[in-house]
Design an enzyme around this catalytic site. Structure first.
Site, mmCIF file in Angstrom:
data_model
loop_
_atom_site.group_PDB
_atom_site.id
_atom_site.type_symbol
_atom_site.label_atom_id
_atom_site.label_comp_id
_atom_site.label_asym_id
_atom_site.label_seq_id
_atom_site.Cartn_x
_atom_site.Cartn_y
_atom_site.Cartn_z
ATOM 1 N N ASN A 183 2.511 2.789 -0.757
ATOM 2 C CA ASN A 183 2.370 2.079 -2.034
ATOM 3 C C ASN A 183 0.929 1.950 -2.527
ATOM 4 O O ASN A 183 0.657 2.281 -3.689
ATOM 5 C CB ASN A 183 3.070 0.717 -1.957
ATOM 6 C CG ASN A 183 4.586 0.879 -1.906
ATOM 7 O OD1 ASN A 183 5.106 1.907 -2.306
ATOM 8 N ND2 ASN A 183 5.289 -0.124 -1.411
ATOM 9 N N TYR A 189 7.021 6.504 -11.693
ATOM 10 C CA TYR A 189 6.965 6.765 -10.242
ATOM 11 C C TYR A 189 8.230 6.275 -9.541
ATOM 12 O O TYR A 189 8.454 6.577 -8.372
ATOM 13 C CB TYR A 189 5.716 6.114 -9.617
ATOM 14 C CG TYR A 189 5.744 4.598 -9.687
ATOM 15 C CD1 TYR A 189 5.291 3.924 -10.817
ATOM 16 C CD2 TYR A 189 6.256 3.847 -8.641
ATOM 17 C CE1 TYR A 189 5.341 2.546 -10.890
ATOM 18 C CE2 TYR A 189 6.317 2.463 -8.699
ATOM 19 C CZ TYR A 189 5.855 1.822 -9.825
ATOM 20 O OH TYR A 189 5.923 0.451 -9.897
ATOM 21 N N ARG A 242 11.152 -9.176 -13.961
ATOM 22 C CA ARG A 242 12.431 -9.711 -14.464
ATOM 23 C C ARG A 242 12.413 -11.228 -14.331
ATOM 24 O O ARG A 242 11.814 -11.775 -13.403
ATOM 25 C CB ARG A 242 13.589 -9.134 -13.640
ATOM 26 C CG ARG A 242 13.700 -7.643 -13.786
ATOM 27 C CD ARG A 242 15.009 -7.118 -13.291
ATOM 28 N NE ARG A 242 15.152 -7.148 -11.847
ATOM 29 C CZ ARG A 242 16.230 -6.730 -11.204
ATOM 30 N NH1 ARG A 242 17.285 -6.290 -11.885
ATOM 31 N NH2 ARG A 242 16.287 -6.748 -9.889
ATOM 32 N N TYR A 254 17.778 11.018 -1.666
ATOM 33 C CA TYR A 254 16.342 11.219 -1.923
ATOM 34 C C TYR A 254 16.049 12.711 -2.092
ATOM 35 O O TYR A 254 16.845 13.559 -1.677
ATOM 36 C CB TYR A 254 15.531 10.617 -0.769
ATOM 37 C CG TYR A 254 14.081 10.391 -1.114
ATOM 38 C CD1 TYR A 254 13.720 9.589 -2.189
ATOM 39 C CD2 TYR A 254 13.064 10.983 -0.378
ATOM 40 C CE1 TYR A 254 12.399 9.382 -2.524
ATOM 41 C CE2 TYR A 254 11.732 10.773 -0.690
ATOM 42 C CZ TYR A 254 11.403 9.971 -1.764
ATOM 43 O OH TYR A 254 10.087 9.768 -2.084
ATOM 44 N N LYS A 291 8.878 -7.652 1.169
ATOM 45 C CA LYS A 291 9.240 -6.378 1.805
ATOM 46 C C LYS A 291 9.529 -6.595 3.281
ATOM 47 O O LYS A 291 8.674 -7.120 4.002
ATOM 48 C CB LYS A 291 8.075 -5.406 1.634
ATOM 49 C CG LYS A 291 8.393 -3.985 2.064
ATOM 50 C CD LYS A 291 7.263 -3.044 1.705
ATOM 51 C CE LYS A 291 7.223 -2.660 0.253
ATOM 52 N NZ LYS A 291 8.427 -1.970 -0.223
ATOM 53 N N SER A 325 6.622 -5.540 -7.137
ATOM 54 C CA SER A 325 6.963 -4.595 -6.068
ATOM 55 C C SER A 325 5.721 -4.332 -5.220
ATOM 56 O O SER A 325 4.608 -4.745 -5.573
ATOM 57 C CB SER A 325 7.440 -3.277 -6.690
ATOM 58 O OG SER A 325 6.370 -2.662 -7.382
ATOM 59 N N GLY A 326 5.930 -3.621 -4.111
ATOM 60 C CA GLY A 326 4.792 -3.241 -3.278
ATOM 61 C C GLY A 326 3.780 -2.437 -4.073
ATOM 62 O O GLY A 326 2.575 -2.701 -4.019
HETATM 63 N N1 LIG Z 1 6.664 8.181 -6.756
HETATM 64 C C1 LIG Z 1 6.045 7.742 -5.660
HETATM 65 O O1 LIG Z 1 5.170 8.391 -5.106
HETATM 66 C C2 LIG Z 1 6.430 6.415 -5.118
HETATM 67 C C3 LIG Z 1 5.664 5.807 -4.117
HETATM 68 C C4 LIG Z 1 6.037 4.533 -3.689
HETATM 69 C C5 LIG Z 1 7.147 3.912 -4.230
HETATM 70 N N2 LIG Z 1 7.873 4.569 -5.163
HETATM 71 C C6 LIG Z 1 9.046 3.961 -5.805
HETATM 72 O O2 LIG Z 1 8.582 2.816 -6.469
HETATM 73 C C7 LIG Z 1 9.615 1.856 -6.543
HETATM 74 C C8 LIG Z 1 9.126 0.541 -5.958
HETATM 75 O O3 LIG Z 1 8.846 0.742 -4.572
HETATM 76 P P1 LIG Z 1 8.258 -0.464 -3.711
HETATM 77 O O4 LIG Z 1 8.198 -0.088 -2.290
HETATM 78 O O5 LIG Z 1 7.028 -0.917 -4.366
HETATM 79 O O6 LIG Z 1 9.449 -1.503 -3.963
HETATM 80 P P2 LIG Z 1 9.714 -2.982 -3.428
HETATM 81 O O7 LIG Z 1 8.450 -3.590 -2.948
HETATM 82 O O8 LIG Z 1 10.878 -2.895 -2.532
HETATM 83 O O9 LIG Z 1 10.136 -3.729 -4.778
HETATM 84 C C9 LIG Z 1 11.250 -3.332 -5.501
HETATM 85 C C10 LIG Z 1 10.977 -3.624 -6.971
HETATM 86 O O10 LIG Z 1 12.032 -3.116 -7.771
HETATM 87 C C11 LIG Z 1 12.519 -4.141 -8.646
HETATM 88 N N3 LIG Z 1 13.929 -3.908 -8.905
HETATM 89 C C12 LIG Z 1 14.927 -3.807 -8.013
HETATM 90 N N4 LIG Z 1 16.096 -3.529 -8.631
HETATM 91 C C13 LIG Z 1 15.812 -3.458 -9.958
HETATM 92 C C14 LIG Z 1 16.570 -3.202 -11.112
HETATM 93 N N5 LIG Z 1 17.887 -2.961 -11.042
HETATM 94 N N6 LIG Z 1 15.958 -3.227 -12.311
HETATM 95 C C15 LIG Z 1 14.636 -3.473 -12.403
HETATM 96 N N7 LIG Z 1 13.845 -3.696 -11.334
HETATM 97 C C16 LIG Z 1 14.434 -3.703 -10.129
HETATM 98 C C17 LIG Z 1 12.259 -5.416 -7.890
HETATM 99 O O11 LIG Z 1 12.204 -6.470 -8.813
HETATM 100 P P3 LIG Z 1 13.070 -7.826 -8.645
HETATM 101 O O12 LIG Z 1 12.231 -8.744 -7.809
HETATM 102 O O13 LIG Z 1 13.228 -8.243 -10.042
HETATM 103 O O14 LIG Z 1 14.370 -7.445 -7.963
HETATM 104 C C18 LIG Z 1 10.881 -5.111 -7.286
HETATM 105 O O15 LIG Z 1 9.877 -5.284 -8.249
HETATM 106 C C19 LIG Z 1 10.798 2.469 -5.777
HETATM 107 O O16 LIG Z 1 11.614 3.136 -6.694
HETATM 108 C C20 LIG Z 1 10.098 3.465 -4.872
HETATM 109 O O17 LIG Z 1 10.941 4.493 -4.440
HETATM 110 C C21 LIG Z 1 7.545 5.791 -5.616
#
Ligand SMILES: NC(=O)c1ccc[n+]([C@@H]2O[C@H](COP(=O)([O-])OP(=O)(O)OC[C@H]3O[C@@H](n4cnc5c(N)ncnc54)[C@H](OP(=O)(O)O)[C@@H]3O)[C@@H](O)[C@H]2O)c1
Length: 378
Positions: free
Chosen positions: A170, A288, A219, A97, A373, A197-198
């Site tokens: 999120n 993001y 997906r 990270y 989650k 996702s969240g």
């Molecule tokens: N930039 C920021 O400030 C910020 C803030 C929050 C979160 N994030 C990022 O946002 C993303 C989602 O976070 P979250 O907490 O919402 O996640 P989450 O609830 O754990 O959900 C994960 C998501 O990723 C998808 N996924 C997993 N592997 C994948 C792949 N190989 N190809 C395509 N989709 C895939 C899953 O879809 P399936 O059901 O199809 O597996 C699901 O929609 C993460 O990368 C996290 O680090 C960034």
């Protein structure tokens, strides 16, 4: 983010990581993840999920008893109630990270805790209040903690526990992305991938509360219809399979719905490129997350003929940029809590797991296609 450090860090990798870490440790105080608190000098202790080296979370994380520091005049002693396992928590343990704590460290960057005791100079909090971290890095996977008054923000304690535990990252990310990049009016459209996702579920609900339509890309899977119904039940206007984005049916969709002004990308790779194809002239693609671990490719035509804006967002950066005066963060939390109280924003689908079963929770957090989650219940 499921991103190796070098893909999120545009400056020199080591220099970038060091500067992030030193800012991170200085701002947060970072006392509970600091090595000095594993020293055995305090009389009070708690249980915590600790890692001493970076690596595979199910191998390097262990449940340990750790000492709590004394409660200082500007500190609060809290009992942690629930804390989710997010992709960024996993990446932090893996060492990939953008910000990394000194080791040994305690996992977890968000969660909700209840104040048990306050220091003599604490003014804004009292016993019984619910609090969440203001910044990443406090190490929330533990049963109790001593935090600085300024390291946490209070929440109303009449909202559901899981909503409180998952509010700080999120929904805040969704809120900012829907507010800060394009001026969106009721009737406008947003397209997003990883819609289950969240972040995606928060985008759907906040957008729906503002009268904004969402095209939600997920997906394909055996339970597609069930998941699609679930997303529509929380306000998704349309749910589309990744592979359908290139099909002629999309043209039919855009006869009844405007082309999106904003595309939200949590996946990268081809998925992001497909989102770009559907943006309206001058629209924004905001990245993001990079769950596919693939880079974002921007077609030349999207830049020349549609003049799309390609941007990124990181909520940790936003929180730090607004930490000098907590009013913007407070206003966002108040607005999100009001949506929760009105029944317009619910927690993402969660699986509650006892702290002792952390191995199961970590394994679940790393599985694809779960649409749930894991949240550690302390
Ligand atoms: N930039 C920021 O400030 C910020 C803030 C929050 C979160 N994030 C990022 O946002 C993303 C989602 O976070 P979250 O907490 O919402 O996640 P989450 O609830 O754990 O959900 C994960 C998501 O990723 C998808 N996924 C997993 N592997 C994948 C792949 N190989 N190809 C395509 N989709 C895939 C899953 O879809 P399936 O059901 O199809 O597996 C699901 O929609 C993460 O990368 C996290 O680090 C960034």
């Amino acid at each position: 983010m499921w991103l190796p450090l070098h893909t999120v860090c545009l400056r020199g990798q080591t220099a970038c990581r060091r500067s992030f870490v030193s800012v991170f440790l200085k701002r947060s105080g970072h006392r509970d993840a600091n090595v000095s608190h594993f020293s055995g000098r305090s009389s009070k202790s708690c249980q915590a999920l600790v890692y001493r080296t970076h690596g595979d979370p199910s191998r390097v994380i262990q449940l340990e008893n750790i000492d709590l520091p004394p409660v200082g005049a500007k500190d609060v002693l809290v009992k942690v109630l629930a804390a989710p396992i997010n992709p960024s928590d996993i990446n932090m343990i893996q060492g990939t990270y953008a910000i990394l704590p000194d080791l040994p460290a305690i996992g977890g960057n968000e969660g909700v805790a209840q104040v048990i005791e306050v220091g003599s100079l604490v003014e804004s909090l009292k016993a019984g209040d619910w609090v969440i971290p203001r910044d990443a890095g406090l190490g929330t996977w533990k049963t109790e903690a001593v935090f600085g008054e300024d390291d946490v923000s209070s929440l109303p304690n009449n909202i559901p526990l899981l909503s409180a535990a998952t509010l700080g990252v999120n929904p805040c990310t969704a809120f900012r992305m829907l507010s800060d990049f394009e001026e969106l009016k009721p009737g406008d459209t947003v397209i997003q991938n990883a819609a289950n996702s969240g972040v995606g579920q928060a985008v759907i609900q906040i957008a729906a509360a503002r009268g904004i339509k969402t095209i939600n890309v997920i997906r394909d899977r055996p339970q597609f219809a069930e998941l699609s119904e679930r997303l529509k039940a929380i306000g998704a206007s349309y749910v589309v399979k990744e592979e359908d984005l290139r099909r002629p049916e999309m043209k039919e969709l855009f006869k009844v719905c405007q082309k999106p002004k904003l595309a939200l990308n949590g996946v990268g790779g081809k998925s992001a490129t497909e989102l770009l194809r559907h943006l309206q002239f001058g629209g924004s693609l905001v990245t993001y997350g990079g769950m596919s671990k693939q880079p974002v490719t921007v077609p030349v035509s999207a830049l020349i003929f549609k003049d799309v804006k390609v941007r990124g967002f990181w909520v940790t950066r936003w929180k730090r940029d607004h930490s000098h005066d907590g009013s913007a963060f407070r206003a966002m939390l108040d607005e999100l809590c009001a949506l929760i109280q009105q029944g317009k924003l619910t927690a993402p689908a969660c699986t509650e797991v006892e702290l002792q079963d952390y191995h199961k929770a970590l394994d679940a957090a790393m599985q694809p296609f779960t649409s749930s989650k894991p949240v550690l219940i302390m």
